[in-house]
Structures are given as C-alpha cells and as structure tokens.
Design an enzyme around this catalytic site. Structure first.
Site, mmCIF file in Angstrom:
data_model
loop_
_atom_site.group_PDB
_atom_site.id
_atom_site.type_symbol
_atom_site.label_atom_id
_atom_site.label_comp_id
_atom_site.label_asym_id
_atom_site.label_seq_id
_atom_site.Cartn_x
_atom_site.Cartn_y
_atom_site.Cartn_z
ATOM 1 N N GLY A 55 0.848 -1.192 0.000
ATOM 2 C CA GLY A 55 0.000 0.000 0.000
ATOM 3 C C GLY A 55 0.876 1.232 0.000
ATOM 4 N N CYS A 82 5.242 -6.017 1.640
ATOM 5 C CA CYS A 82 5.549 -4.584 1.628
ATOM 6 C C CYS A 82 4.836 -3.851 2.779
ATOM 7 C CB CYS A 82 5.212 -3.998 0.253
ATOM 8 S SG CYS A 82 5.940 -2.379 0.018
ATOM 9 N N TYR A 83 3.843 -3.028 2.498
ATOM 10 C CA TYR A 83 3.111 -2.362 3.590
ATOM 11 C C TYR A 83 2.584 -3.414 4.569
ATOM 12 C CZ TYR A 83 -0.426 0.482 5.982
ATOM 13 O OH TYR A 83 -1.175 1.133 6.920
ATOM 14 N N HIS A 168 8.113 -7.521 -3.650
ATOM 15 C CA HIS A 168 6.833 -7.927 -4.252
ATOM 16 C C HIS A 168 6.961 -9.252 -5.012
ATOM 17 C CE1 HIS A 168 4.500 -4.309 -3.367
ATOM 18 N NE2 HIS A 168 5.680 -3.703 -3.417
ATOM 19 N N GLU A 170 4.683 -10.915 -6.258
ATOM 20 C CA GLU A 170 3.636 -11.022 -7.286
ATOM 21 C C GLU A 170 4.039 -10.422 -8.629
ATOM 22 O OE1 GLU A 170 3.714 -9.067 -4.703
ATOM 23 O OE2 GLU A 170 2.659 -7.180 -4.983
ATOM 24 N N SER A 222 -24.125 -6.485 -24.921
ATOM 25 C CA SER A 222 -23.541 -5.319 -25.568
ATOM 26 C C SER A 222 -22.668 -5.752 -26.732
ATOM 27 C CB SER A 222 -22.691 -4.565 -24.563
ATOM 28 O OG SER A 222 -21.580 -5.366 -24.208
ATOM 29 N N VAL A 225 -17.176 -8.746 -24.351
ATOM 30 C CA VAL A 225 -16.841 -10.098 -23.907
ATOM 31 C C VAL A 225 -17.636 -10.486 -22.655
ATOM 32 C CG1 VAL A 225 -14.962 -11.578 -23.113
ATOM 33 C CG2 VAL A 225 -14.524 -9.836 -24.832
ATOM 34 N N ASP A 226 -17.735 -9.576 -21.694
ATOM 35 C CA ASP A 226 -18.327 -9.946 -20.408
ATOM 36 C C ASP A 226 -19.798 -10.320 -20.541
ATOM 37 O OD1 ASP A 226 -15.856 -9.213 -19.542
ATOM 38 O OD2 ASP A 226 -16.486 -7.283 -18.731
ATOM 39 N N SER A 227 -20.577 -9.454 -21.200
ATOM 40 C CA SER A 227 -22.007 -9.779 -21.304
ATOM 41 C C SER A 227 -22.207 -11.010 -22.191
ATOM 42 C CB SER A 227 -22.819 -8.586 -21.807
ATOM 43 O OG SER A 227 -22.449 -8.226 -23.102
ATOM 44 N N LYS A 366 -10.717 -10.588 -16.014
ATOM 45 C CA LYS A 366 -10.934 -10.610 -17.465
ATOM 46 C C LYS A 366 -10.316 -11.853 -18.129
ATOM 47 C CE LYS A 366 -12.590 -7.950 -20.759
ATOM 48 N NZ LYS A 366 -13.807 -7.124 -20.604
#
Ligand code: XMP
Length: 510
Positions: A55, A82-83, A168, A170, A222, A225-227, A366
């Site tokens: 953070g 980290c934080y 980090h 990640e 729409s 991709v998501d819908s 995603k």
C-alpha cells in the site's frame, strides 16, 4: 462445492489484483477484501491463508489502513507483503522507520532458511518499491532475507505461522516470485489446488438452474466479452428461458451488430432481440460536444431503450449482468476520483421489474472470463475481442457527432484492424482503434487543395486498462495504415499516431 480460499486484504497497493490472480493461477481460489474487513468477516470465508498486500501509505499515518488485530488470532497462516510486512511489524511490537532514500526496482537479495524460500537460489533477484523499512523485529520473529540497502527484507515467526516480505513476489521482476507464493500456498497453507475453470462452468450452471427453476431471465448484451460470456453461461443453464436484448445505438464498429446477431442468434440459437435505436441516440447527441455529457446521454438512453424493450417481453424474474471482479473491487473498495463516468449496465435494475440479479462472473478477472468463454465453446475471435467502451464511437469522435463522422471513424478503424491482423500484431496489442479528431488541416490531393479531417490512431499495451503504454507498431505497418486511410476514407487527409502513455493520457480520447 466451495473451494479452499485465500483472503487477500487490500491496503491499497497497485499490485493487489495481481496478487489475487497469481494465487488463482496456481489453482487456489482467492478473494480481495477491504482493509477494514473484520476478523469475523474474514473468518466467514474459512480461509486457508491470508495475505496482507502492499500500500502507498506509512503505517504511522493517522489515516493509514490498519488490520483488525483479531485476524492474528484466527490461527490461519499470514503472509505480509511490503506495507503488509510493515504493518505486521508495527502491530506486533517491532519498529518501522522512514528511510531517507527509498528502494525501487530490481534488487539483489539473499534468502535465508525459510519454508517460503524453499527450493530457491539463496542469491537472487527481487522487485522493491518502498521508503519505510522494518528496522527492529517483534519478539519471536527472525529475519529470513536481506539486501544491501534493506537489512530486514523478510522475516517470520514459524510458531505463529506469520511470514513477511518487503519486496513484491507477485510482480514478474521478482525472479522466483511465483515459487514464493506457491510455497506459501502449498507448503505453509497446505492448499489442495482444486480451483479450475472447467469446474466453474459445471458449478455455475447447476447453481443458476437451481436458482432460476422455470423462471424467465433477461440479459442486456452489448457484444462485449463480459455480457457475451455471462449470457452464454446462463443460456447453457436455462436455454430458451433466457431472452437477450441488444441495443444498437448506432455507435458500434463496422459490421459489429451483424456479427453479434450471427454468432449468438443464428449460430447458438439464443433468443436475441436487436433494437435499432440509432436515431434516438443520434438525435439526443446532436450538437453535444462535451465528453461527460455524451456519456451521460448515452447511459440514460440506453437504460430507457432497454426498459421499453424489456416491458414488451412478458414477465422477468431474473436479470443477468456481466459484472466482473474488477468492477466489484472498483465500486466497492476504491476511493478514486471519477475520471470518466463509465457506461455499463448498472442502471438497468431501475427500469425492469424483476426478483433478483444474476452475476455469474462476479468472482472472475478478465483473463478468467476469456478462459470461461472458450470453455463454453465461444469462438476465439469473440472471446479475445479488445475492450470496447459502452458509449462506443461517441467517445472516439471529438466534438459533435454526425452519421457522416461515424462512417469516417468506422472505415478508418476497420482499416487499422485489418492491417494489425495482417501484420500478426493483434495478440501483442491490448487495444487499438481510430479516433476522429475535430481538427481539419490543409492537404494536397492530385493537384487540388484539401481541407479535411485528421484521424488519430491509438494502440496501447496494458494488463488491465488501468495503466498503459503506446504500442511500438513497426513504421512500415503504420505507413500502410496511413496510406490506406487517406486513400480510402473520404474527408481524411492526415493521420497521426498517439504516443502518450496512461497516465497522463487516458486510453480513449474522451
Ligand atoms: P480509459 O479511457 O479510461 O479507458 O483509459 C480504460 C479502458 O476502459 C474502456 N472504457 C470503457 N468501458 N464503458 C466501458 O465498459 C465505458 O464507458 C468505458 N470508457 C472507457 C476503454 O476502452 C479502455 O479499455
């Protein structure tokens, strides 16, 4: 079936979503919760491990996020990053100090004896990004790594199952970062590794069927991709009890509306109704130049058109939304300023009478949504589509919008897409499109003076759209695109390439 879960506690760092993804990529389910989550709220997930993220703040700051001390009493292994590492030290009686100079970038690190670093070379490389340092350990903790500038780069207390790293793991720049997270998941938290996308399809289909029964379900498609993936998943569960409405606002890419109808209605046999509302949208947008007003008008019209169409279908019991995990995090946890009012289907519930919302993608990122789309048998070109903003080409036409301008930007965009595909660059660029600037300039064509529009090309690399860099497209590809656009698209005599990163620019121009 519920999966073993890792709870990631969000202290505001920029890599927090990445931590969740890295965990899921190792077949362990993970959720991100806000820093003010109580120990009881975290315990409700029955976590096998907890990760405190990085953070931007200092642990001594009056407003800096703190963790509920009860979390340390849950008896679950904890990893602080980290934080998160500084916070654990601060809360457990260690000392954290503000250093005169921060430590940023790739650093050499020496790992000591720790289950977290098992199987790693002792001399290694990690990614640092901090100013504050832990300078004295809490009682019962031992140091497990150091760098030339950071004497305590990692520490742990094995009895209490608490581990912490200043760097980090990640990010890809930490050489063995995935192994470190894997050691935490498998050696320390004893994960089974049972999280997989194909399980997800079966589970979700069963859950949706159980919830919906014989009820009627409505979905706003729409073409994004998501819908599309959400609708396909629900269609697999409830078949013809699902009706999808596709509002064509007239601001889609060339041939896009036809493609959506072909794939979902013709090939997959879904109940998909297209509403051609382009006249209404364009009438309401006439003369409007201000980006936020355009966005607001489109959002409002979209909701109204959808509501009117929904009333035509008999009764609706459930409404499907393609909400994905970053949307949940952004609206639930973030406190960031509104840069653009994003248009999505969030306002639809207000115009449809229904019992309950179904959000089958709520827990997915995603890339996981794309993997799910493929698992459901959707074609790769639909699933790997670039993101397309809800307000469509309206935010890619600077100034007022007319049908003639839409046509120009559609044609220029189609040429750009064709040439990027031909050059084999489509998979390397995150998003690419044409923008019709409101600027006209002098040119010469044949022997005639022209005074026509400038088209800007935008192509960016990005991981999540939050930050991006401009794509280094080879000059000869840019040259072909430019030549084709000025030759083939009427009213355009100049093409420029946008070489701005985000920040300070945004990806879309409005
Ligand atoms: P910006 O322009 O904010 O865009 O850098 C970041 C990403 O979001 C997309 N975008 C939108 N997506 N509704 C959406 O669903 C919107 O209103 C919207 N505006 C921008 C943009 O295409 C990029 O991928």
């Amino acid at each position: 079936m519920t999966h073993q879960t890792i709870v990631v506690v969000d202290f505001g760092g920029q890599y927090n979503q990445l931590i969740v993804r890295r965990v899921r990529n190792q077949n362990v389910y993970a959720v991100l919760v806000s820093a003010d989550a109580t120990a009881a709220q975290i315990a409700a997930y029955h976590p096998i491990g907890i990760i405190f993220t990085g953070g931007p703040q200092s642990v001594f700051g009056a407003d800096s996020p703190k963790a509920d001390p009860g979390i340390f009493e849950l008896g679950v292994p904890i990893l602080g990053i980290c934080y998160g590492m500084q916070l654990i030290a601060h809360m457990s009686g260690g000392t954290v100090q503000h250093a005169a100079v921060g430590e940023y970038g790739r650093k050499e690190i020496e790992y000591g004896d720790s289950p977290l670093f098992a199987g790693l070379a002792a001399q290694n490389l990690c990614w640092m990004s901090h100013t504050d340092c832990v300078t004295a350990l809490p009682e019962g903790f031992v140091r497990t790594a150091q760098t030339a500038t950071c004497a305590i780069a990692a520490y742990e207390n094995r009895q209490r199952n608490v581990y912490a790293v200043q760097f980090h793991p990640e990010v890809a720049h930490t050489r063995d970062g995935n192994k470190i997270l894997g050691n935490f998941l498998y050696a320390i938290c004893h994960a089974d590794g049972d999280w997989q996308m194909s399980d997800f399809v079966g589970e979700q289909v069963a859950a949706i069927r159980a919830k919906v029964g014989d009820g009627k379900v409505l979905c706003a498609m729409s073409g994004g991709v998501d819908s599309a993936v959400a609708a396909t998943l629900v269609h697999r569960a409830v078949g013809d009890n699902l009706t999808c409405i596709f509002v064509d606002h007239g601001l889609l890419r060339k041939n896009e509306a036809d493609e959506v109808m072909r794939v979902f209605r013709d090939e997959r046999g879904m109940n998909l109704v297209k509403v051609d509302a382009s006249k209404r949208f364009l009438d309401d947008l006439r003369g409007v130049k201000e980006p936020e007003r355009k966005r607001k008008i489109i959002g409002k019209d979209f909701i109204e058109v959808f509501g009117e169409e929904a009333k035509k279908s008999c009764k609706v019991d459930f409404l499907v939304q393609g909400t994905i995990y970053p949307d949940v995090i952004e609206s639930g946890l973030g406190k960031s300023a509104t840069i653009k009012s994003h248009h999505n289907v969030g306002g639809l519930p207000s115009v449809v009478d229904f019992k309950e919302i179904i959000e089958p993608l709520r827990s997915l990122f995603k890339d996981e949504v794309r993997a799910l789309g493929l698992a459901l048998g959707l074609p790769a070109y639909i699933v790997n589509r670039q993101p397309f903003p809800g307000p469509g080409l309206a935010v890619r036409i600077i100034g007022n919008i007319t049908r003639a301008k839409i046509k120009i930007v559609q044609e220029a965009d189609a040429i750009l897409r064709e040439e990027i595909a031909k050059a084999g660059l489509a998979d390397d660029i995150w998003q690419y499109f044409a923008v019709l600037t409101d600027m006209r300039s002098v040119g010469v064509m044949g022997d005639e003076r022209t005074y026509d529009y400038t088209v800007a090309l935008r192509a960016v690399t990005s991981v999540d759209g939050m930050t991006s860099d401009w794509a280094r497209i080879p000059y000869d590809v840019l040259a072909t695109i430019s030549t084709r656009i000025v030759n083939e698209v009427k009213k355009v005599n100049r093409v420029v390439y946008d070489i701005t990163a985000k920040p300070p620019a945004t990806i879309e121009w409005e």
